[in-house]
Design a protein around this motif. Structure first.
Motif, short mmCIF file in Angstrom:
data_model
loop_
_atom_site.label_atom_id
_atom_site.label_comp_id
_atom_site.label_asym_id
_atom_site.label_seq_id
_atom_site.Cartn_x
_atom_site.Cartn_y
_atom_site.Cartn_z
N SER A 40 0.87 -1.18 0.00
CA SER A 40 0.00 0.00 0.00
C SER A 40 0.91 1.22 0.00
CB SER A 40 -0.97 -0.03 1.19
OG SER A 40 -0.26 -0.12 2.41
N ALA A 41 1.13 1.80 1.16
CA ALA A 41 2.06 2.91 1.33
C ALA A 41 2.44 2.94 2.80
CB ALA A 41 1.38 4.22 0.93
N PRO A 42 3.64 3.44 3.11
CA PRO A 42 4.05 3.47 4.52
C PRO A 42 3.04 4.16 5.44
CG PRO A 42 5.93 3.96 3.14
CD PRO A 42 4.72 3.90 2.24
N VAL A 43 2.34 5.16 4.93
CA VAL A 43 1.38 5.89 5.76
C VAL A 43 0.27 4.98 6.29
CG1 VAL A 43 -0.14 6.68 3.91
CG2 VAL A 43 0.17 8.08 5.95
N TRP A 44 0.00 3.87 5.61
CA TRP A 44 -1.02 2.94 6.08
C TRP A 44 -0.61 2.24 7.38
CZ3 TRP A 44 -5.92 2.85 5.00
CH2 TRP A 44 -6.35 3.48 3.84
N LEU A 87 7.92 3.38 11.72
CA LEU A 87 8.19 2.96 10.35
C LEU A 87 7.24 3.58 9.34
CD1 LEU A 87 9.07 -0.79 10.99
CD2 LEU A 87 10.61 1.18 10.79
N ALA A 88 6.14 4.14 9.81
CA ALA A 88 5.22 4.82 8.90
C ALA A 88 5.85 6.06 8.27
CB ALA A 88 3.94 5.21 9.65
N LEU A 89 6.94 6.53 8.85
CA LEU A 89 7.60 7.73 8.35
C LEU A 89 8.66 7.46 7.29
CD1 LEU A 89 8.24 9.62 11.70
CD2 LEU A 89 6.34 9.92 10.10
N VAL A 90 9.01 6.19 7.09
CA VAL A 90 10.14 5.88 6.23
C VAL A 90 9.75 4.90 5.13
CG1 VAL A 90 11.82 6.31 8.07
CG2 VAL A 90 10.94 3.98 7.72
N PRO A 92 9.98 1.45 2.95
CA PRO A 92 10.27 0.09 3.39
C PRO A 92 11.57 -0.45 2.80
CG PRO A 92 8.54 0.05 1.74
CD PRO A 92 8.86 1.49 2.01
N ASP A 93 12.68 -0.08 3.41
CA ASP A 93 13.97 -0.66 3.02
C ASP A 93 14.75 -0.98 4.29
OD1 ASP A 93 15.92 1.52 3.73
OD2 ASP A 93 14.84 2.60 2.17
N TRP A 94 15.74 -1.81 4.19
CA TRP A 94 16.41 -2.36 5.36
C TRP A 94 17.10 -1.29 6.21
CZ3 TRP A 94 21.53 -2.10 6.60
CH2 TRP A 94 22.41 -1.70 5.59
N LEU A 95 17.70 -0.29 5.60
CA LEU A 95 18.41 0.73 6.37
C LEU A 95 17.45 1.59 7.19
CD1 LEU A 95 21.09 1.98 7.16
CD2 LEU A 95 20.92 3.46 5.14
N HIS A 96 16.35 2.01 6.57
CA HIS A 96 15.36 2.80 7.30
C HIS A 96 14.71 1.97 8.40
CE1 HIS A 96 15.60 5.46 3.73
NE2 HIS A 96 15.41 6.38 4.64
N TYR A 97 14.40 0.71 8.10
CA TYR A 97 13.77 -0.15 9.10
C TYR A 97 14.72 -0.44 10.26
CZ TYR A 97 9.26 -1.09 6.94
OH TYR A 97 7.98 -0.97 6.47
#
Length: 155
Positions: A40-44, A87-90, A92-97
């Protein structure tokens, strides 16, 4: 209903792992976050956290009643809600997570004011869940701060 409360409160049993059940629960939240954000999107993740919050209050109340305790260490649904908010702010990739995971765990463990105050003063499932939402706010500020520093240093 007790079985359902156990599954939700321990986030599919991840809170039963030792040592550091909160860290295991936070880690177990990551694949769900990635799936929600990727399809969907991180905001979800905000919406998912908002839906899971009252369910978590119920499950934590029920689990603590079964254990005759308050904020049993096995309850990790609060960590799930907290890290999903971060995580809703970033993307979905390994470094941000990884960054979100680490920041959330630091603030969840350190419990700076008012996180620790809420943890000690607010009873029941609401108290279990609320301190992790506050810890998430600190981690969210940290994510923004790191992003600002990176953008500032690149300029």
């Amino acid at each position: 209903m007790n079985r359902l409360a156990l599954i939700i409160a321990t986030w599919f049993g991840s809170g039963l792992l030792r040592p550091m059940p909160g860290t295991w629960g936070t880690a177990a939240a990551l694949p769900f976050a990635w799936a929600i954000a990727s399809f969907s999107a991180p905001v979800w993740l905000f919406a998912a956290a908002a839906i899971l919050f009252p369910i978590g209050v119920w499950a934590a109340n029920r689990y603590d009643a079964m254990k005759q305790a308050h904020d049993s260490s096995e309850i990790v649904v609060d960590e799930v809600v907290g890290v999903w908010l971060v995580l809703a702010l970033v993307p979905p990739d390994w470094l941000h997570y990884l960054t979100g995971f680490l920041l959330f765990r630091v603030f969840d463990i350190a419990k700076p004011w008012p996180v620790g105050w809420v943890d000690r003063r607010l009873a029941g499932g609401l108290g279990v869940m609320a301190d992790d939402v506050l810890a998430a706010l600190y981690a969210m500020a940290g994510i923004y701060g790191i992003g600002w520093l990176i953008a500032w240093s690149a300029a």
